[in-house]
Each structure stands twice: as C-alpha cells, then as structure tokens.
Design a protein around this motif. Structure first.
Motif, PDB file in Angstrom:
ATOM      1  N   VAL A   1       0.843  -1.443  -0.047  1.00  0.00           N
ATOM      2  CA  VAL A   1       0.040   0.273  -0.146  1.00  0.00           C
ATOM      3  C   VAL A   1       1.063   1.226  -0.099  1.00  0.00           C
ATOM      4  O   VAL A   1       1.763   1.034   0.806  1.00  0.00           O
ATOM      5  CB  VAL A   1      -0.927  -0.123   1.151  1.00  0.00           C
ATOM      6  N   ASP A   2       0.487   2.311  -0.748  1.00  0.00           N
ATOM      7  CA  ASP A   2       1.209   3.681  -0.640  1.00  0.00           C
ATOM      8  C   ASP A   2       0.857   4.159   0.652  1.00  0.00           C
ATOM      9  O   ASP A   2       0.115   4.333   1.064  1.00  0.00           O
ATOM     10  CB  ASP A   2       0.844   4.416  -1.821  1.00  0.00           C
ATOM     11  N   ALA A   3       2.213   4.769   1.080  1.00  0.00           N
ATOM     12  CA  ALA A   3       2.218   5.593   2.462  1.00  0.00           C
ATOM     13  C   ALA A   3       1.842   7.163   1.911  1.00  0.00           C
ATOM     14  O   ALA A   3       2.607   8.207   2.126  1.00  0.00           O
ATOM     15  CB  ALA A   3       3.424   5.471   3.091  1.00  0.00           C
ATOM     16  N   ARG A   4       0.322   7.039   1.458  1.00  0.00           N
ATOM     17  CA  ARG A   4      -0.129   8.404   1.003  1.00  0.00           C
ATOM     18  C   ARG A   4       0.052   9.501   2.088  1.00  0.00           C
ATOM     19  O   ARG A   4      -0.182   9.236   3.162  1.00  0.00           O
ATOM     20  CB  ARG A   4      -1.335   8.319   0.542  1.00  0.00           C
ATOM     21  N   PRO A   5       0.553  10.658   2.163  1.00  0.00           N
ATOM     22  CA  PRO A   5       0.684  11.624   2.941  1.00  0.00           C
ATOM     23  C   PRO A   5      -0.628  12.001   3.677  1.00  0.00           C
ATOM     24  O   PRO A   5      -0.385  12.327   4.794  1.00  0.00           O
ATOM     25  CB  PRO A   5       1.125  12.865   2.487  1.00  0.00           C
ATOM     26  N   SER A   6      -1.729  11.890   3.112  1.00  0.00           N
ATOM     27  CA  SER A   6      -2.905  11.997   3.724  1.00  0.00           C
ATOM     28  C   SER A   6      -2.997  11.257   5.017  1.00  0.00           C
ATOM     29  O   SER A   6      -3.801  11.693   5.914  1.00  0.00           O
ATOM     30  CB  SER A   6      -4.270  11.939   2.659  1.00  0.00           C
ATOM     31  N   TYR A   7      -2.512  10.056   4.933  1.00  0.00           N
ATOM     32  CA  TYR A   7      -2.880   9.059   6.232  1.00  0.00           C
ATOM     33  C   TYR A   7      -1.979   9.576   7.126  1.00  0.00           C
ATOM     34  O   TYR A   7      -2.275   9.319   8.225  1.00  0.00           O
ATOM     35  CB  TYR A   7      -2.365   7.693   5.706  1.00  0.00           C
ATOM     36  N   VAL A   8      -0.894  10.382   6.980  1.00  0.00           N
ATOM     37  CA  VAL A   8      -0.143  10.870   8.222  1.00  0.00           C
ATOM     38  C   VAL A   8      -1.287  11.716   9.047  1.00  0.00           C
ATOM     39  O   VAL A   8      -1.082  11.494  10.200  1.00  0.00           O
ATOM     40  CB  VAL A   8       0.889  11.889   7.507  1.00  0.00           C
ATOM     41  N   ARG A   9      -1.775  12.433   8.188  1.00  0.00           N
ATOM     42  CA  ARG A   9      -3.001  13.356   9.075  1.00  0.00           C
ATOM     43  C   ARG A   9      -4.105  12.622   9.727  1.00  0.00           C
ATOM     44  O   ARG A   9      -4.509  12.933  10.695  1.00  0.00           O
ATOM     45  CB  ARG A   9      -3.285  14.408   7.749  1.00  0.00           C
ATOM     46  N   VAL A  10      -4.457  11.562   8.935  1.00  0.00           N
ATOM     47  CA  VAL A  10      -5.266  10.507   9.210  1.00  0.00           C
ATOM     48  C   VAL A  10      -4.959   9.972  10.742  1.00  0.00           C
ATOM     49  O   VAL A  10      -5.365   9.911  11.760  1.00  0.00           O
ATOM     50  CB  VAL A  10      -5.864   9.591   8.463  1.00  0.00           C
ATOM     51  N   LEU A  11      -3.496   9.568  10.700  1.00  0.00           N
ATOM     52  CA  LEU A  11      -3.251   8.962  11.850  1.00  0.00           C
ATOM     53  C   LEU A  11      -2.759   9.900  12.885  1.00  0.00           C
ATOM     54  O   LEU A  11      -2.646   9.596  14.074  1.00  0.00           O
ATOM     55  CB  LEU A  11      -1.729   8.164  11.718  1.00  0.00           C
ATOM     56  N   ASN A  12      -2.336  11.220  12.462  1.00  0.00           N
ATOM     57  CA  ASN A  12      -2.218  12.279  13.575  1.00  0.00           C
ATOM     58  C   ASN A  12      -3.478  12.252  14.497  1.00  0.00           C
ATOM     59  O   ASN A  12      -3.230  12.705  15.732  1.00  0.00           O
ATOM     60  CB  ASN A  12      -1.920  13.455  12.789  1.00  0.00           C
ATOM     61  N   GLN A  13      -4.569  12.094  13.947  1.00  0.00           N
ATOM     62  CA  GLN A  13      -6.026  12.256  14.860  1.00  0.00           C
ATOM     63  C   GLN A  13      -6.483  11.308  15.589  1.00  0.00           C
ATOM     64  O   GLN A  13      -7.446  11.243  16.015  1.00  0.00           O
ATOM     65  CB  GLN A  13      -6.842  12.848  13.911  1.00  0.00           C
ATOM     66  N   ALA A  14      -5.685   9.762  15.111  1.00  0.00           N
ATOM     67  CA  ALA A  14      -6.446   8.655  15.421  1.00  0.00           C
ATOM     68  C   ALA A  14      -6.174   8.499  17.255  1.00  0.00           C
ATOM     69  O   ALA A  14      -5.303   8.946  17.626  1.00  0.00           O
ATOM     70  CB  ALA A  14      -5.594   7.465  14.730  1.00  0.00           C
ATOM     71  N   ASP A  15      -7.212   7.775  17.697  1.00  0.00           N
ATOM     72  CA  ASP A  15      -7.025   7.449  19.078  1.00  0.00           C
ATOM     73  C   ASP A  15      -6.743   6.133  19.189  1.00  0.00           C
ATOM     74  O   ASP A  15      -6.090   5.710  20.042  1.00  0.00           O
ATOM     75  CB  ASP A  15      -8.640   7.475  19.660  1.00  0.00           C
ATOM     76  N   VAL A  16      -7.137   5.331  17.996  1.00  0.00           N
ATOM     77  CA  VAL A  16      -6.815   3.945  18.016  1.00  0.00           C
ATOM     78  C   VAL A  16      -6.285   3.476  16.475  1.00  0.00           C
ATOM     79  O   VAL A  16      -6.631   4.053  15.476  1.00  0.00           O
ATOM     80  CB  VAL A  16      -7.876   2.971  18.087  1.00  0.00           C
ATOM     81  N   LEU A  17      -5.094   2.926  16.582  1.00  0.00           N
ATOM     82  CA  LEU A  17      -4.312   2.360  15.306  1.00  0.00           C
ATOM     83  C   LEU A  17      -4.408   0.741  15.292  1.00  0.00           C
ATOM     84  O   LEU A  17      -4.223   0.118  16.190  1.00  0.00           O
ATOM     85  CB  LEU A  17      -3.096   2.592  15.018  1.00  0.00           C
ATOM     86  N   ILE A  18      -5.263   0.082  14.532  1.00  0.00           N
ATOM     87  CA  ILE A  18      -5.478  -1.419  14.257  1.00  0.00           C
ATOM     88  C   ILE A  18      -4.376  -1.889  13.222  1.00  0.00           C
ATOM     89  O   ILE A  18      -4.796  -1.584  12.155  1.00  0.00           O
ATOM     90  CB  ILE A  18      -6.813  -1.673  14.056  1.00  0.00           C
ATOM     91  N   GLU A  19      -3.371  -2.703  13.518  1.00  0.00           N
ATOM     92  CA  GLU A  19      -2.539  -3.243  12.499  1.00  0.00           C
ATOM     93  C   GLU A  19      -2.453  -4.644  12.721  1.00  0.00           C
ATOM     94  O   GLU A  19      -2.930  -5.079  13.769  1.00  0.00           O
ATOM     95  CB  GLU A  19      -1.176  -2.505  12.742  1.00  0.00           C
ATOM     96  N   GLY A  20      -2.340  -5.289  11.735  1.00  0.00           N
ATOM     97  CA  GLY A  20      -2.352  -6.732  11.547  1.00  0.00           C
ATOM     98  C   GLY A  20      -1.180  -7.551  12.239  1.00  0.00           C
ATOM     99  O   GLY A  20      -1.291  -8.771  12.720  1.00  0.00           O
ATOM    100  N   GLY A  21      -0.174  -6.747  11.963  1.00  0.00           N
ATOM    101  CA  GLY A  21       1.197  -7.263  12.649  1.00  0.00           C
ATOM    102  C   GLY A  21       1.833  -8.493  11.931  1.00  0.00           C
ATOM    103  O   GLY A  21       1.308  -8.404  10.928  1.00  0.00           O
ATOM    104  N   ALA A  22       2.682  -9.165  12.397  1.00  0.00           N
ATOM    105  CA  ALA A  22       3.248 -10.369  11.649  1.00  0.00           C
ATOM    106  C   ALA A  22       3.933  -9.771  10.263  1.00  0.00           C
ATOM    107  O   ALA A  22       3.869 -10.336   9.151  1.00  0.00           O
ATOM    108  CB  ALA A  22       2.342 -11.336  11.525  1.00  0.00           C
ATOM    109  N   GLU A  23       4.321  -8.707  10.486  1.00  0.00           N
ATOM    110  CA  GLU A  23       4.812  -7.788   9.329  1.00  0.00           C
ATOM    111  C   GLU A  23       4.235  -7.617   7.787  1.00  0.00           C
ATOM    112  O   GLU A  23       4.437  -7.776   6.838  1.00  0.00           O
ATOM    113  CB  GLU A  23       6.236  -8.477   8.653  1.00  0.00           C
TER     114      GLU A  23
END
Lengths: 302, 464
Positions: free
Chosen positions: A57-79
């Motif tokens: 997935v592209d690390a689009r800069p708009s996601y920087v802003r989305v993550l900046n405001q996040a209370d929770v980040l859900i990632e799958g893990g395991a690379e």
C-alpha cells in the motif's frame, strides 16, 4: 469540597468520553470488525482498499494526517504492513498510537499463526515472514479473537461505553458462530478437496474448512513464477487432482489461467478482504461470498 | 444550577458503578456460554472429521484441526505464551546494508565533469557508487534514531567514508511538532533528502548537482516541523544548519581552494545567526482520487557564501509529484509517477581585487535556473521504465565570464535519459540507462550505464 471536585472531574471526563473514538485500521477487514464492535461510538477509517495487495500500500501523506488524529490504530502485525506503515506512524507524531500505547492494537495477538518457520530463514526462500503467515483473518474463527481484542481496547479507552462494546461483541460472536456452522455445513461435502492458490493468502481459510493446499503458483512467497517453474508445477499439481485455482482478484490472470487449464481445474478469483468486490460489504459477507463461489464451482465441476 | 449539575453527575457516577457490576456479570455469562459453545463445536468437529488430513505444505503443525478460538477464554493470553507476534522479539536496532554499483561507458573525454553527482558513475568500467549501512531504531520513549554511514571507492581506488546522516527525531511532541537534530540531508525539494539507491535513475539530476552540490545539501543542525491541522496533508519545515563545507555547496564552501564562479572562495567564519543556513519548506498533498495522489512543495535555502564578507546565496525550489497506482495493484504494480523540480539560484559574488593570473572582478549577482522532469511507469510486476529530461541554464553571462571565457559550472546544458529497471525481488534491482548529454560549450555525448543494487537486512519501508 474534595468530593465535589472529584465528581466535577468525573462529570467532565464522562462528557469528554462521549466523543467518538477515532479508529484507523490498516486493512478494511480490521475496519469492518471495528465497526461492528464500535457501532456508532467509533469512527472508522481503513487505509488499504479491499481490492489491492495489502503488502504494498502507498504511504500516502493524507494518512499521516489521519493517523495524527487517531485514538486507535489497528494493525495486523506479523509484518503484514512492514513496507508502508512505519513511516506513516513516524510522521503522525501521535503518542496515542505509538507501539507501547493502549491505542495501538496488533491484531495477531493471541492468534495461532500458520507457517511460522521452524528453522532458520533467509531471503533465498523468498519474502518469508519470520513471525508466520499474516493472512489470518481469512479464518472466520480468528475473527472472534480479533473482535475480542478490539472490544478490550475500546472498553479500556472508552470505559463509559464498555457495556455497549461487550454487547456488540456478544452479538458479533453469536452471528459468526451461526455462520461458521453454516459455512462448514456447506463445504462439508468437499472436505479434502485439493486447491491451488497464488500466494499463501488462503491458508487459514483452507484449514478452517478442511480444504487442502496442493501448491502455490508463486514459486516462493513474493517471487513470481518463472516459465520453467510453471512447467514443473503443472505435472505436480495434476498428480494431486486439484480442482480449484483460487486467486485474489488482483493477481495476474494469464499464468493462473494457464495453470488452471493445464491441470483441468477451475479458476476462481476470490476476494481476501472486505471491499474486494461490491458484494463483500462486511466480515461475514466475505465468507458468504467465497463459500458460495466455491460450492458453485465444485458442484459444476463434478 | 450547579447543584443540579452535581447531583446529575452523582447519579451518573452511581449508574456507572452499577454498570460495571452488570458488565462483570454479563462478561462472566458470556465466557461460560462461549466456553460451552466452543466445546460443543469442538465435539462436533471431531465427530465429523475423525482424521483431519494435514499433510498439505501449508500446515506446519500436524494434528487435528484447531478449535475455533486458539486461546481458551478461561485461560487468557499472556505475554509469556509462546505466540509469535511482532514486538515479541527484542528490537533495539534495525540493521541493513545497501550496495549500489554501476558499470558503463561514455563518449565524454571528461566523464567526471559530465556527471555532476558524487555517487554517479564517472569513469569507464565499474564504479562502486555507494555502500550504505543503516542503523535505525527507537532510542527511548521520546526519540527515534537513524545513522547512514556510506563507504565509497573513488576513481583512484581509495575507499572513502561519509557520515552521511546521523540524527534523532522526536516521536510525539505536543502541538503536532517534530524535531530532528544531528547530521542530516536538508529538507529541500523532493530528491535532496533521499539516498541514491531510492532514485529512479542511475545518477543525480543536473540541477541538484549544480546548485546543491555533488553530495546533496546536508549539514549538522536541527529541523523543526509542524503538521498543520488541515483536512489534507500540509506540513511546514524549518531547517537551521551549519553553512560550511562541501555539502553546503553554494554556501560557505571553499571549493578545495579552487576559484568558484571566477573568484577564490575563502572562509569568512560565523559571526551572527545570519551566517547559518536557513531552509524553510512547505509541503502539501491531496488525494485526487482513490488511485491518484498529488504532492507539491516549495522550498528556499538562505545562507552566506565564501566569495565575500557580505555575500549571500538564495536558492528557491518548487517540486511536484503525482502518482497513479492501480486500485487493483499486485505487489505495487502497475503505477505511473511524474516528478518535477525547478530551482533558481541567486548567488551574490563578491568583488575581487585580482591576484596572479586571476583578473580583478567587481561584485555581481549571478542568477541560474534549472529543472528536471521525470516519468516512471511500472508496467508489470518487477518492471519499471522511466524517462528524465534535465535542463540548466544561466540568466545571463557573468562579468567574469566576459573576461575569462564561459564557465562550465554555469553554461547551458541539457540531458535526456531513458532507462529500464528490473526488480528480481524487493531487495535487488538491475537498471540499464542511456544518457544523451548536450553541453553548449563542449558538444554532445552518449553514455550507457548498468546499475545493480542489493539490500541486506531489515525490510525497508517506503516513504511516499
């Protein structure tokens, strides 16, 4: 005075907690489960689309802003997201989602991962994930563990609504249990059927429903098949009398079609993520769709 | 009024206590039920599937099919349980090594002047462009750290070492701020802060070489950045660095004792804050559609230069990056990118009284322009083809050029470079590039370069 102050603080805290939890999920499957648990108490944004390869997935800069405001980040893990998530989290400068924060959820927690290398790995084996196969959400039973993890996190961050989240978890699990029994029954007649996949994306699904992996079109994880590999693969697959070639819709069709034709199997493009096509709107419809497709394909080719 | 408020808060507190009790009870019931359910399903599973065949290559753990939820609710997951999760292993430092080598030839008699980048191939035969070791990791709860140590073998066969970057970066300062400090590439434009192995071409664009120097603009200092609270991505950077040395090419650079733009360049030292390098930058990005992203930036670099006691240099830059990536991408392909940077340099060249063979020169302002534009097309997995155009030119001839003849460091020149890259995996690449160079005072040249990259160690994450 002290009590008054305490109550005032409590009142203020409860008022603050009324704001929706801002949840960001790396892939739409995690987002879909988060929506079912969180209901209208959360706002969910998923970064990857269901139609694309979650590893790239592209690390689009708009996601920087989305993550900046996040209370929770859900990632799958395991690379799963190793190639694109770290720079986004880095740029987001948000303490709530840093690796040790309660708002950072790694969903592989508590899930028995398949394909954990038993010996040493190196990259001549392809892009092997040292922690195991990260496509675990394709087993609906793992959905329950994931939902449980999310409920725990939401309840911790938003204790006022804990009862609500718990009730949703109960509903989610009951529905999924009913569905799993249904899917198992539908696929029961085809237990032991040999299938071919492109990448090891369906391993968990196959294991859940007793289908067997006869081989992958990729020669090694993340490595495209060479013509000589394909030529050697065909007789090997023929010998297993595999009846289905299951691929994610975004994989190259030509090689997959060629292999399917050569071994007399049916090519079946199946989404591995919510949003993979317009019929797959939530977590359980992902399996509704895939199970129905498999049953239809196997019925025909009998 | 306040009383009513407090009593309602009291009621709410009481409610929440009751809620917690109810919750606990419900949880207990839920656990019992799911326990029961699970056992039932397990029995069902076993009766229907007496012998689960698990000799498929995908399954590493033979035995009966697993039950629905691996961890029993009555036995919650603990950190000590043998489950592999990310972060369960110690991860104090990621280590990786990137090797970048090239081979090729050129019709130019002065290849070292034709190629402006310090890591560009600049001799017939083989060039070891960059052997880069990267260390990175979390320093503590507050900082992330990174160091890029680069080895290079120069045309004389000598191995040189560069502490290219070594910095720490804050992870969660308040007010959306971030500080980076140490030795690092200046946040100017799009290409300058990146390392050669991540470029789409074998060599550096001409404008970067001419204005920012062969090794790029980098120095010791600090950078403050602010992520603006706008609905789209919008970030302001303010970099404050030392202004001297070869990596501050157009600034306080003595050019190894050689004259620069017709004049000798000597050190003038640092007296005030104005003698530092100051680089503001603004970057913004928009998602044009589900598959298209646009990123635009404007930068400026201000600092003193070495040709006088009061002389300054200003470099202005604008950059644009557009990317289309298929919404059905497979391993990141197919995609199309378009990247363009334009720069202007205003160099105040000091008066020079004349010395030996060097003639006396008045003070003058030399303005130069340059840009490059490149398109890359990843047409199928592992294959990328790209085309780049370069152009650099002066606004007008300098007074010193009227006396001493045209200066090759300012003369107009352009270049067209097509290439084809094959990525056997994410960790290696093979690239073939052709350069057509035209230099106004010298003529046309053809060069062919083959480049090879390999990456060992930690999986690289790609910035947009």
């Amino acid at each position: 005075m002290k009590t008054k102050l305490f109550l005032l603080t409590l009142a203020l805290l409860t008022t603050n907690a009324q704001a929706k939890l801002n949840v960001v999920a790396t892939i739409p499957d995690f987002g879909a489960i988060a929506e079912e648990i969180g209901g209208d108490k959360v706002k969910v944004t998923s970064i990857a689309r269901g139609t694309e390869d979650a590893h790239f997935v592209d690390a689009r800069p708009s996601y920087v802003r989305v993550l900046n405001q996040a209370d929770v980040l859900i990632e799958g893990g395991a690379e799963l997201e190793i190639g694109w998530l770290p720079p986004l989290v880095n740029g987001a400068r948000n303490g709530k989602i840093l690796s040790d924060a309660p708002g950072h959820v790694i969903l592989s927690r508590g899930i028995r991962l398949l394909g954990v290398p038993s010996g040493p790995v190196d990259r001549s084996m392809g892009d092997v994930h040292p922690f195991g196969n990260p496509h675990y959400w394709t087993d609906p039973a793992n959905g329950k563990i994931m939902a449980n993890n999310l409920t725990e996190t939401f309840s911790r961050l938003d204790p006022v609504n804990a009862v609500f989240y718990q009730a949703n978890l109960k509903k989610f699990n009951e529905h999924l249990d009913k569905k799993i029994a249904e899917w198992t029954k539908l696929l029961e007649p085809y237990r032991g059927t040999k299938v071919v996949t492109y990448h090891k994306s369906f391993d968990y699904f196959l294991e859940r429903f007793g289908l067997e992996l006869a081989g992958t079109i990729e020669s090694k994880p993340g490595v495209e098949p060479s013509p000589s590999y394909v030529n050697a693969l065909i007789p090997r697959l023929k010998a297993t009398s595999a009846r289905l070639v299951m691929i994610e819709p975004y994989r190259p069709r030509k090689t997959s079609e060629y292999v399917a034709q050569a071994i007399g199997a049916k090519l079946l493009p199946l989404p591995t993520s919510v949003g993979g096509n317009e019929k797959v709107k939530d977590y359980s419809s992902l399996f509704d769709y895939n199970v129905a497709q498999i049953v239809a394909a196997l019925k025909d080719s009998r | 009024m306040a009383g009513a408020f407090l009593s309602s808060a009291k009621a709410r507190a009481a409610e929440s206590v009751a809620d917690i009790e109810a919750l606990k009870q419900e949880l207990r019931e839920l656990r019992q039920r799911s326990d029961l359910l699970e056992r039932k399903i397990e029995q069902l599973d076993r009766s229907q599937q007496p012998k689960a065949s698990t000799n498929s290559p995908a399954l590493t753990q033979p035995g009966p099919l697993p039950t629905f939820a691996a961890p029993e609710p009555s036995k919650p997951w603990r950190a000590a349980d043998p489950i592999k999760v990310v972060g369960s292993a110690q991860n104090y430092m990621n280590l990786s090594f990137d090797g970048l080598v090239a081979a090729g030839t050129s019709t130019a008699k002065d290849i070292e002047r034709l190629q402006l980048g310090g890591h560009d191939p600049k001799q017939r035969g083989f060039t070891v462009q960059s052997l880069e070791t990267v260390f990175d990791g979390k320093v503590d709860p507050y900082f992330r750290g990174q160091a890029n140590i680069v080895l290079q073998i120069d045309p004389e066969g000598e191995t040189t070492i560069e502490a290219e970057e070594a910095y720490l970066e804050t992870m969660s300062l308040p007010w959306n701020l971030q500080v980076k400090a140490g030795q690092f590439f200046t946040e100017f434009g799009r290409l300058n802060p990146t390392h050669p192995h991540s470029w789409e071409f074998v060599d550096q664009p001409l404008v970067n070489g001419r204005f920012l120097g062969e090794d790029g603009l980098r120095s010791a200092g600090a950078r403050l950045s602010w992520l603006a609270p706008t609905p789209f991505y919008s970030e302001l950077f303010w970099t404050f660095q030392n202004s001297q040395g070869g990596t501050a090419f157009s600034f306080r650079n003595e050019h190894g004792g050689m004259p620069f733009l017709g004049r000798p360049a000597g050190d003038r030292g640092v007296k005030t804050l104005g003698d530092m390098l100051v680089v503001p930058r603004y970057a913004t990005s928009f998602d044009l559609s589900d598959s298209q992203t646009l990123m635009a930036g404007a930068s400026a670099a201000f600092g003193p230069n070495s040709t006088g006691q009061q002389t300054d240099t200003q470099i202005y830059g604008a950059d644009l990056f557009w990317k289309w990536k298929s919404p059905h991408q497979h391993a990141g392909f197919p995609f199309v990118t378009w990247q363009t940077e334009a720069m202007l340099r205003r160099f105040e060249a000091g008066a020079f009284p004349g010395q030996g063979v060097l003639p006396a020169l008045p003070q003058e302002t030399l303005t130069d322009y340059g840009f490059y534009s490149q398109v890359a097309y990843g047409f199928r997995k592992s294959w990328v083809t790209a085309l780049r155009g370069d152009y650099v030119f002066p606004e007008h001839k300098g007074l010193y050029e009227a006396i001493a003849g045209p200066d090759p460091d300012r003369a107009s020149r352009w270049r067209i470079a097509p290439n084809l890259t094959y990525y056997p995996s994410e960790f290696s690449k093979i690239r073939l590039q052709y350069n057509y160079d035209h230099r106004n005072s010298i003529g046309d040249d053809h060069s062919v370069w083959l480049q090879l990259e390999f990456l060992l160690g930690a999986h690289a994450a790609h910035k947009f």
